[in-house]
Design a protein around this motif. Structure first.
Motif, short mmCIF file in Angstrom:
data_model
loop_
_atom_site.label_atom_id
_atom_site.label_comp_id
_atom_site.label_asym_id
_atom_site.label_seq_id
_atom_site.Cartn_x
_atom_site.Cartn_y
_atom_site.Cartn_z
N ASP A 186 0.83 -1.21 0.00
CA ASP A 186 0.00 0.00 0.00
C ASP A 186 0.86 1.26 0.00
OD1 ASP A 186 -2.23 -1.66 0.05
OD2 ASP A 186 -2.58 -1.39 2.21
N THR A 221 2.36 1.71 -3.47
CA THR A 221 1.31 2.11 -4.41
C THR A 221 0.95 3.58 -4.23
OG1 THR A 221 0.43 -0.14 -4.43
CG2 THR A 221 -1.03 1.60 -5.22
N GLU A 222 0.79 4.00 -2.98
CA GLU A 222 0.49 5.42 -2.70
C GLU A 222 1.64 6.32 -3.15
OE1 GLU A 222 -0.60 5.79 1.45
OE2 GLU A 222 -2.16 4.27 1.23
N ILE A 242 1.48 6.61 -6.97
CA ILE A 242 0.40 7.49 -7.43
C ILE A 242 0.71 8.95 -7.10
CG2 ILE A 242 -2.03 8.07 -7.04
CD1 ILE A 242 -2.47 4.97 -6.68
N LYS A 243 1.18 9.21 -5.89
CA LYS A 243 1.51 10.57 -5.46
C LYS A 243 2.56 11.20 -6.38
CE LYS A 243 3.61 13.06 -1.62
NZ LYS A 243 4.26 12.93 -0.33
N GLU A 293 0.34 -5.30 -6.97
CA GLU A 293 -0.79 -4.42 -6.66
C GLU A 293 -2.14 -5.12 -6.80
OE1 GLU A 293 -0.56 -0.64 -8.65
OE2 GLU A 293 1.44 -0.23 -7.85
#
Length: 83
Positions: free
Chosen positions: A16, A19-20, A23-24, A47
């Protein structure tokens, strides 16, 4: 708790977090794959909650170096009860 019983709580936390972070920073799965030296399909499997793939310590080390973070940043602050 992860949807996959073969992924522990700490492993899901790392997934997680990455993944964050991806994306960020507006990165693709292919970008993360290039950073850690794998193919995009590996990151896709990490993912995908139905898959069993997960990041290892070498992946975390490469990601931490790339983002200028300590490898500790990828781990939870407190220990969890692992299932």
């Amino acid at each position: 708790m992860s949807a996959n019983p073969n992924i522990s709580t700490i492993e899901q936390h790392v997934i997680d977090f990455v993944t964050e972070l991806r994306i960020k920073n507006q990165l693709t799965q292919a970008d993360i794959a290039a950073i850690i030296g794998t193919g995009r399909s590996f990151v896709n499997k990490v993912e995908d909650k139905k898959e069993r793939a997960k990041y290892n310590l070498n992946h975390i080390d490469k990601l931490a170096d790339h983002f200028g973070l300590s490898p500790q940043a990828f781990l939870p602050i407190k220990a969890n009860k692992f299932v």
